[in-house]
Write a protein that holds these residues in place. Sequence first.
Motif, PDB file in Angstrom:
ATOM      1  N   GLY A 120       0.810  -1.218   0.000  1.00 28.99           N
ATOM      2  CA  GLY A 120       0.000   0.000   0.000  1.00 28.99           C
ATOM      3  C   GLY A 120       0.837   1.258   0.000  1.00 28.99           C
ATOM      4  N   GLY A 121       2.155   1.142   0.271  1.00 29.21           N
ATOM      5  CA  GLY A 121       3.035   2.289   0.270  1.00 29.21           C
ATOM      6  C   GLY A 121       3.639   2.609  -1.073  1.00 29.21           C
ATOM      7  N   LEU A 122       3.212   1.925  -2.133  1.00 32.43           N
ATOM      8  CA  LEU A 122       3.725   2.235  -3.466  1.00 32.43           C
ATOM      9  C   LEU A 122       3.394   3.677  -3.842  1.00 32.43           C
ATOM     10  N   THR A 123       4.375   4.375  -4.336  1.00 29.21           N
ATOM     11  CA  THR A 123       4.171   5.745  -4.778  1.00 29.21           C
ATOM     12  C   THR A 123       3.516   5.760  -6.151  1.00 29.21           C
ATOM     13  N   THR A 124       3.232   6.962  -6.649  1.00 29.25           N
ATOM     14  CA  THR A 124       2.651   7.075  -7.998  1.00 29.25           C
ATOM     15  C   THR A 124       3.589   6.496  -9.044  1.00 29.25           C
ATOM     16  N   ARG A 125       4.885   6.741  -8.861  1.00 23.21           N
ATOM     17  CA  ARG A 125       5.873   6.179  -9.785  1.00 23.21           C
ATOM     18  C   ARG A 125       5.857   4.656  -9.722  1.00 23.21           C
ATOM     19  N   GLY A 126       5.811   4.111  -8.515  1.00 23.93           N
ATOM     20  CA  GLY A 126       5.812   2.657  -8.395  1.00 23.93           C
ATOM     21  C   GLY A 126       4.567   2.038  -8.974  1.00 23.93           C
ATOM     22  N   ARG A 127       3.404   2.645  -8.755  1.00 22.67           N
ATOM     23  CA  ARG A 127       2.164   2.106  -9.324  1.00 22.67           C
ATOM     24  C   ARG A 127       2.169   2.210 -10.862  1.00 22.67           C
ATOM     25  N   SER A 128       2.751   3.301 -11.352  1.00 25.76           N
ATOM     26  CA  SER A 128       2.819   3.463 -12.813  1.00 25.76           C
ATOM     27  C   SER A 128       3.709   2.400 -13.440  1.00 25.76           C
ATOM     28  N   PHE A 129       4.865   2.148 -12.790  1.00 28.70           N
ATOM     29  CA  PHE A 129       5.754   1.096 -13.304  1.00 28.70           C
ATOM     30  C   PHE A 129       5.048  -0.251 -13.284  1.00 28.70           C
ATOM     31  N   LEU A 130       4.341  -0.553 -12.206  1.00 33.76           N
ATOM     32  CA  LEU A 130       3.666  -1.841 -12.089  1.00 33.76           C
ATOM     33  C   LEU A 130       2.561  -1.974 -13.133  1.00 33.76           C
ATOM     34  N   ALA A 131       1.780  -0.902 -13.334  1.00 31.65           N
ATOM     35  CA  ALA A 131       0.699  -0.951 -14.316  1.00 31.65           C
ATOM     36  C   ALA A 131       1.261  -1.070 -15.732  1.00 31.65           C
ATOM     37  N   ALA A 132       2.336  -0.337 -16.013  1.00 35.19           N
ATOM     38  CA  ALA A 132       2.939  -0.417 -17.347  1.00 35.19           C
ATOM     39  C   ALA A 132       3.518  -1.800 -17.602  1.00 35.19           C
ATOM     40  N   GLY A 133       4.138  -2.396 -16.595  1.00 33.12           N
ATOM     41  CA  GLY A 133       4.698  -3.729 -16.755  1.00 33.12           C
ATOM     42  C   GLY A 133       3.634  -4.764 -17.027  1.00 33.12           C
ATOM     43  N   VAL A 134       2.519  -4.688 -16.285  1.00 32.15           N
ATOM     44  CA  VAL A 134       1.429  -5.648 -16.491  1.00 32.15           C
ATOM     45  C   VAL A 134       0.830  -5.473 -17.879  1.00 32.15           C
ATOM     46  N   ALA A 135       0.644  -4.209 -18.277  1.00 33.29           N
ATOM     47  CA  ALA A 135       0.074  -3.960 -19.611  1.00 33.29           C
ATOM     48  C   ALA A 135       1.010  -4.458 -20.709  1.00 33.29           C
ATOM     49  N   ALA A 136       2.311  -4.215 -20.530  1.00 37.79           N
ATOM     50  CA  ALA A 136       3.266  -4.695 -21.535  1.00 37.79           C
ATOM     51  C   ALA A 136       3.298  -6.211 -21.586  1.00 37.79           C
TER      52      ALA A 136
END
Length: 457
Positions: free
Chosen positions: A23-39
């Motif tokens: 739950g402590g993921l920052t906006t950058r961390g969530r963006s990286f995770l979402a981009a990785g899953v989408a890729a």
Amino acid sequence: MAAGIPGPVENGDAKGGLRASLGGLTTRGRSFLAAGVAAAVCAYALGQGDLLRVGLLLAVLPLICVTVLHRTRYQVSGSRWLSPSRVPVGSEARVHLRMDNVSRLPTDLLMLQDSVPYVLGPRPRFVLDRVEAGGVREVSYRVRSDLRGRYPLGPLQLRLSDPFGMCELTRSFSAYDTLVVIPRTVPLPPLRLTGEASGYGDGRQRSLALAGEDDIIPRGYRHGDDLRRVHWRSTARYGELMVRREEQPQRARCTVLLDTRRIAYQDAGPDSAFEWAVSGAASALVHMLERGFAVRLLTDEGNAVPDGSAEGFAGPTQESADSAGLMMDTLAVVDHSDGGGLSRAHDVLRGTNEGLLVAFFGDLDEEQAAVAARMRQRSRGAVAFVLDSDGWAHGRPPVPHASDSGRLRLLREAGWTVVPVPPGAEIARLWQQAGRERSDAHPAAAGPAAGFQGGRS
């Protein structure tokens, strides 16, 4: 405040702690995770192996940062102290924070945030560089309030971040501290209000005990007492070492009465009539304590402070500073009462032989003016500061009315020294005015004195 934070994480269980870390993921961390899953999904659908590897890298990087930050096990302890812990309204206090790295590993970048009420100012935030093993960092900030009260400080929050800014974890210390903002006090001139002879020193008087063994009042032995003063008869009776108390100190008494009835005040805020009354009561208490009086604070609800001694007075054995602190702490949080009368305060005053009575009244109707007039019967001297809340609420000088004159005249006929309080008046000037009016009514009271003179306890 002192506390330790292991890791600095304190988790009830591994799964719950790891879930909280996610739950402590920052906006950058969530963006990286979402981009990785989408890729990764696109790579699977298009059959592109290189894109799949890029997607996995983007998705795994924030998860690795969360895991590393969650498993960090260095220890940090924190402490806080206030200087001073009790300040008047409008004055500043400094809050000192100290962070100790008690682990064997250096820390990464640390961000500190202390929780303070909004009336004390914005939340202070600090960024601490890498703290070496066993290292110490100290920071401080200032707080100030224009409203009296008791304000909690804390908990101190510690924020950790990974080098890539993918995750931030916030952990809190468990300890709090309290800043007490007391009413503003004004130094008052020493005056005498009654025609009685001045007492010993600053209103204090001493009397020797009557001669004879049966009249000696014993007390428990204290370190440093002369052994020649041991009273053997009382020692045998009580089973402990007792000494003769040959000189019994006595002090003049003073009761400061504060009218807190809600219906007696129309306005509110730092410059209101009620706040002036609270500040005036605080100034009178400090002044009389400095002159050696046994003092107590009394409200319209009949609550007396301090209440540790008989009849609620600060006894001669109590330190004036402790008594003043206790009463100031009470005035720091005193609020309007829902009661409509002064009968409870009258009942308290009726049961004792009072010395000086200093009262701060709001609006008085005919019934309450009569109750206040009866309070004077048990006092050696009485001074009433009467506030016109309507004039204070509208910021204009009070307009004299026939009914108001009748109520004030009723108090004067009962023996009160009555001082009307206009908006924005200075308590020191009104204090002098009360002394002059009393001197005119009692010429024998004229002349220098250590303080308002009252009866002895």
